[in-house]
Enzyme design. Structure first.
Site, PDB file in Angstrom:
ATOM      1  N   ASN A  92       0.837  -1.206   0.000  1.00  0.00           N
ATOM      2  CA  ASN A  92       0.000   0.000   0.000  1.00  0.00           C
ATOM      3  C   ASN A  92       0.868   1.251   0.000  1.00  0.00           C
ATOM      4  O   ASN A  92       2.093   1.168   0.014  1.00  0.00           O
ATOM      5  CB  ASN A  92      -0.970  -0.023   1.189  1.00  0.00           C
ATOM      6  CG  ASN A  92      -0.233  -0.048   2.513  1.00  0.00           C
ATOM      7  OD1 ASN A  92       0.502   0.872   2.853  1.00  0.00           O
ATOM      8  ND2 ASN A  92      -0.409  -1.128   3.275  1.00  0.00           N
TER       9      ASN A  92
ATOM     10  N   ASP B 247      -4.236  -9.286  13.553  1.00  0.00           N
ATOM     11  CA  ASP B 247      -4.188  -7.869  13.926  1.00  0.00           C
ATOM     12  C   ASP B 247      -3.103  -7.716  15.002  1.00  0.00           C
ATOM     13  O   ASP B 247      -3.262  -8.165  16.139  1.00  0.00           O
ATOM     14  CB  ASP B 247      -5.561  -7.441  14.456  1.00  0.00           C
ATOM     15  CG  ASP B 247      -5.618  -5.937  14.700  1.00  0.00           C
ATOM     16  OD1 ASP B 247      -4.607  -5.364  15.167  1.00  0.00           O
ATOM     17  OD2 ASP B 247      -6.672  -5.342  14.420  1.00  0.00           O
TER      18      ASP B 247
ATOM     19  N   LYS C 173       7.634 -17.632 -10.420  1.00  0.00           N
ATOM     20  CA  LYS C 173       6.816 -16.560 -10.978  1.00  0.00           C
ATOM     21  C   LYS C 173       5.575 -17.150 -11.651  1.00  0.00           C
ATOM     22  O   LYS C 173       5.674 -18.120 -12.414  1.00  0.00           O
ATOM     23  CB  LYS C 173       7.633 -15.763 -12.005  1.00  0.00           C
ATOM     24  CG  LYS C 173       6.893 -14.551 -12.520  1.00  0.00           C
ATOM     25  CD  LYS C 173       7.716 -13.770 -13.518  1.00  0.00           C
ATOM     26  CE  LYS C 173       6.858 -12.645 -14.083  1.00  0.00           C
ATOM     27  NZ  LYS C 173       7.488 -12.002 -15.220  1.00  0.00           N
TER      28      LYS C 173
ATOM     29  N   PHE D  14      -3.319   3.703  15.493  1.00  0.00           N
ATOM     30  CA  PHE D  14      -3.584   4.739  14.492  1.00  0.00           C
ATOM     31  C   PHE D  14      -4.753   4.273  13.630  1.00  0.00           C
ATOM     32  O   PHE D  14      -4.917   3.075  13.399  1.00  0.00           O
ATOM     33  CB  PHE D  14      -2.356   4.975  13.609  1.00  0.00           C
ATOM     34  CG  PHE D  14      -1.516   6.125  14.081  1.00  0.00           C
ATOM     35  CD1 PHE D  14      -0.789   6.023  15.253  1.00  0.00           C
ATOM     36  CD2 PHE D  14      -1.465   7.315  13.363  1.00  0.00           C
ATOM     37  CE1 PHE D  14      -0.012   7.084  15.710  1.00  0.00           C
ATOM     38  CE2 PHE D  14      -0.694   8.386  13.805  1.00  0.00           C
ATOM     39  CZ  PHE D  14       0.032   8.280  14.978  1.00  0.00           C
TER      40      PHE D  14
ATOM     41  N   LYS E 274     -10.361  -2.207  19.797  1.00  0.00           N
ATOM     42  CA  LYS E 274      -8.997  -2.695  20.023  1.00  0.00           C
ATOM     43  C   LYS E 274      -8.665  -2.757  21.523  1.00  0.00           C
ATOM     44  O   LYS E 274      -7.619  -3.294  21.891  1.00  0.00           O
ATOM     45  CB  LYS E 274      -7.986  -1.795  19.320  1.00  0.00           C
ATOM     46  CG  LYS E 274      -8.257  -1.612  17.834  1.00  0.00           C
ATOM     47  CD  LYS E 274      -7.255  -2.299  16.957  1.00  0.00           C
ATOM     48  CE  LYS E 274      -7.595  -2.052  15.497  1.00  0.00           C
ATOM     49  NZ  LYS E 274      -6.740  -2.788  14.583  1.00  0.00           N
TER      50      LYS E 274
ATOM     51  N   LYS F 159     -13.059   2.336  16.890  1.00  0.00           N
ATOM     52  CA  LYS F 159     -11.841   1.530  16.725  1.00  0.00           C
ATOM     53  C   LYS F 159     -11.096   1.400  18.046  1.00  0.00           C
ATOM     54  O   LYS F 159     -10.576   0.346  18.380  1.00  0.00           O
ATOM     55  CB  LYS F 159     -10.942   2.173  15.655  1.00  0.00           C
ATOM     56  CG  LYS F 159     -10.023   1.191  14.997  1.00  0.00           C
ATOM     57  CD  LYS F 159      -9.469   1.706  13.687  1.00  0.00           C
ATOM     58  CE  LYS F 159     -10.433   1.519  12.517  1.00  0.00           C
ATOM     59  NZ  LYS F 159      -9.894   1.949  11.249  1.00  0.00           N
TER      60      LYS F 159
HETATM   61  N1  CTP Z   1      -3.024  -2.845  12.799  1.00  0.00           N
HETATM   62  C1  CTP Z   1      -2.180  -3.865  13.146  1.00  0.00           C
HETATM   63  N2  CTP Z   1      -2.257  -5.065  12.516  1.00  0.00           N
HETATM   64  C2  CTP Z   1      -3.162  -5.274  11.531  1.00  0.00           C
HETATM   65  C3  CTP Z   1      -4.005  -4.233  11.150  1.00  0.00           C
HETATM   66  C4  CTP Z   1      -3.919  -3.031  11.811  1.00  0.00           C
HETATM   67  O1  CTP Z   1      -1.370  -3.669  14.055  1.00  0.00           O
HETATM   68  N3  CTP Z   1      -3.196  -6.452  10.942  1.00  0.00           N
HETATM   69  C5  CTP Z   1      -2.965  -1.577  13.512  1.00  0.00           C
HETATM   70  C6  CTP Z   1      -2.434  -0.425  12.706  1.00  0.00           C
HETATM   71  O2  CTP Z   1      -1.025  -0.295  12.846  1.00  0.00           O
HETATM   72  C7  CTP Z   1      -3.185   0.760  13.314  1.00  0.00           C
HETATM   73  C8  CTP Z   1      -4.516   0.169  13.633  1.00  0.00           C
HETATM   74  O3  CTP Z   1      -4.284  -1.213  13.863  1.00  0.00           O
HETATM   75  O4  CTP Z   1      -2.602   1.188  14.519  1.00  0.00           O
HETATM   76  C9  CTP Z   1      -5.485   0.326  12.523  1.00  0.00           C
HETATM   77  O5  CTP Z   1      -6.595  -0.451  12.792  1.00  0.00           O
HETATM   78  P1  CTP Z   1      -7.481  -1.143  11.682  1.00  0.00           P
HETATM   79  O6  CTP Z   1      -8.717  -1.609  12.355  1.00  0.00           O
HETATM   80  O7  CTP Z   1      -6.737  -2.103  10.889  1.00  0.00           O
HETATM   81  O8  CTP Z   1      -7.714   0.108  10.870  1.00  0.00           O
HETATM   82  P2  CTP Z   1      -7.983   0.177   9.388  1.00  0.00           P
HETATM   83  O9  CTP Z   1      -6.993  -0.564   8.559  1.00  0.00           O
HETATM   84  O10 CTP Z   1      -8.091   1.616   9.179  1.00  0.00           O
HETATM   85  O11 CTP Z   1      -9.295  -0.697   9.430  1.00  0.00           O
HETATM   86  P3  CTP Z   1     -10.714  -0.549   8.785  1.00  0.00           P
HETATM   87  O12 CTP Z   1     -10.545  -1.262   7.517  1.00  0.00           O
HETATM   88  O13 CTP Z   1     -11.565  -1.229   9.782  1.00  0.00           O
HETATM   89  O14 CTP Z   1     -10.980   0.902   8.686  1.00  0.00           O
END
Ligand code: CTP
Length: 407
Positions: A213, A311, A292, A332, A350, A346
């Protein structure tokens, strides 16, 4: 950034070829908002002229304790009392030895001895040949100047002007600026161990391709730097980004979310603050091809299957250490709309004390950002500013919350 605005620095040059780097250091100080008074020893003048240093600092250079420009004829007193810090760069082996002995037979050593120790810091950037650096006399002297209240900034390693290779080079001007800026920051996180995840992850499909990303890692790197400046011991777990490691920070590079989970889980066992800024991929390809994946000429496109990544933040926040309130977790959230609402939800999902929301498209790759802090008490906005400024503010916000949260 004007990190040194309002600071007055006496930049002392002693004899060494690294004097050529001091011209750039002077320029960086001025660019960072400091006023700079250059003082040179006789030996330094053999390597660079006062004219160069005058032009860069915008002030005439002092080289002698008998300088008649000062009405009371006491430049060592006047110049040292105006300063926030005396920075010796380069500081020769001989000059370090002179500091140890409290010698005062030239303007610069006189100023170092005459400085009010409680409010004028003395920072030393040594520069010398590797054998001189390694000599027990130099090492003994460095320990003594540090014990006497000076801050020794360390040295670089590599090719030396004498043709040898090793430790003893003066740090680069940008590194010195980073260290000196850090020196002036309040030590709000002294004794803390801060763990930061940053950047994107890369989920391989085959040896050539993968899914990632747009996260640049800039916010996470700024947080690691700010935590270090605030006196913490910092580990930065970084996905694939092209950013220099902040000074004094231990960096572990990872690629996939699974690697990041493994490294982070381990490091979290001894951390006291965890800041998860990484944009971790939510899914990874269910299988990873060893070779590949080729087109077969039929025009058929491959069907990719995904599995969900763990997560990392959630799993660390659920750990015994976090539950026992020994590890303060900060998440974040990058949203595209309804920031406050999503961020609040969120944070609860969490189970963490603090969540920082930002608008994704307004931050990815940018040098500045705006943050929304969400905790149990409510919401607070940190208005748009450079990421390093926000990171410093965030460190202060975390430090302020720690005592109550741990109580
Ligand atoms: N995070 C993490 N591990 C993951 C996904 C997210 O540690 N596999 C952490 C990110 O570093 C950030 C936070 O979780 O601190 C973001 O939460 P998340 O719910 O993943 O947010 P988004 O990706 O914004 O999710 P959504 O698609 O629900 O908006």
């Amino acid at each position: 950034m004007q990190d040194l605005a309002g600071k007055h620095i006496v930049l002392g040059l002693t004899g060494g070829i690294a004097c050529y780097k001091s011209a750039e250091l002077c320029r960086l100080f001025v660019k960072a908002g400091a006023t700079v008074q250059v003082v040179m020893t006789e030996a330094a003048e053999e390597f660079i002229t006062p004219v160069t240093m005058q032009a860069l600092s915008g002030r005439t250079v002092y080289t002698s304790q008998w300088d008649t420009r000062e009405p009371n004829n006491m430049p060592h007193i006047n110049l040292s009392r105006e300063a926030d810090a005396i920075v010796l760069a380069p500081c020769s082996a001989d000059f370090i030895a002179r500091l140890v002995q409290g010698r005062a037979d030239d303007l610069l050593s006189l100023m170092c001895l005459a400085r009010p120790m409680d409010r004028v810091a003395l920072l030393i950037a040594p520069a010398m040949n590797r054998e001189m650096w390694a000599h027990p006399a130099t090492q003994r002297n460095l320990m003594q100047v540090a014990a006497d209240g000076a801050t020794v900034l360390g040295v670089g390693s590599g090719w030396q002007a004498c043709g040898e290779t090793g430790d003893g080079r003066m740090l680069e001007p940008a590194q010195l600026l980073e260290d000196i800026t850090a020196f002036f920051q309040p030590k709000l996180l002294a004794g803390q161990k801060v763990l930061v995840t940053a950047g994107p992850t890369f989920e391989a499909l085959d040896p050539i391709r993968g899914i990632t990303n747009h996260s640049s890692g800039k916010m996470g790197f700024a947080i690691a730097r700010a935590a270090r400046e605030a006196g913490a011991e910092v580990t930065l777990v970084a996905g694939p980004v092209h950013l220099p490691t902040p000074r004094g920070v231990t960096r572990v590079d990872v690629l996939s979310a699974q690697d990041m989970l493994e490294v982070t889980t381990h490091a979290a066992q001894s951390a006291s603050i965890f800041v998860a800024t990484a944009a971790v991929a939510d899914w990874r390809p269910a299988t990873q091809s060893d070779q590949k994946i080729k087109k077969d000429g039929s025009g058929k496109t491959p069907v990719l299957e995904f599995v969900e990544n763990a997560d990392i933040l959630l799993s660390v926040a659920k750990s015994e250490r976090a539950q026992a309130r020994k590890l303060f977790c900060v998440g974040f959230a990058a949203e595209s709309e309804n920031l406050a609402e999503h961020a609040k939800a969120k944070r609860e999902r969490k189970g963490i004390p603090l969540l920082v929301g930002n608008i994704g498209p307004l931050t990815f790759g940018q040098d500045d950002n705006a943050l929304l802090l969400v905790d149990a008490k409510g919401v607070r906005e940190l208005p748009r500013a450079p990421k390093l400024t926000l990171a410093r503010e965030l460190m202060a916000e975390i430090a302020a919350r720690l005592p109550d949260w741990r109580a």
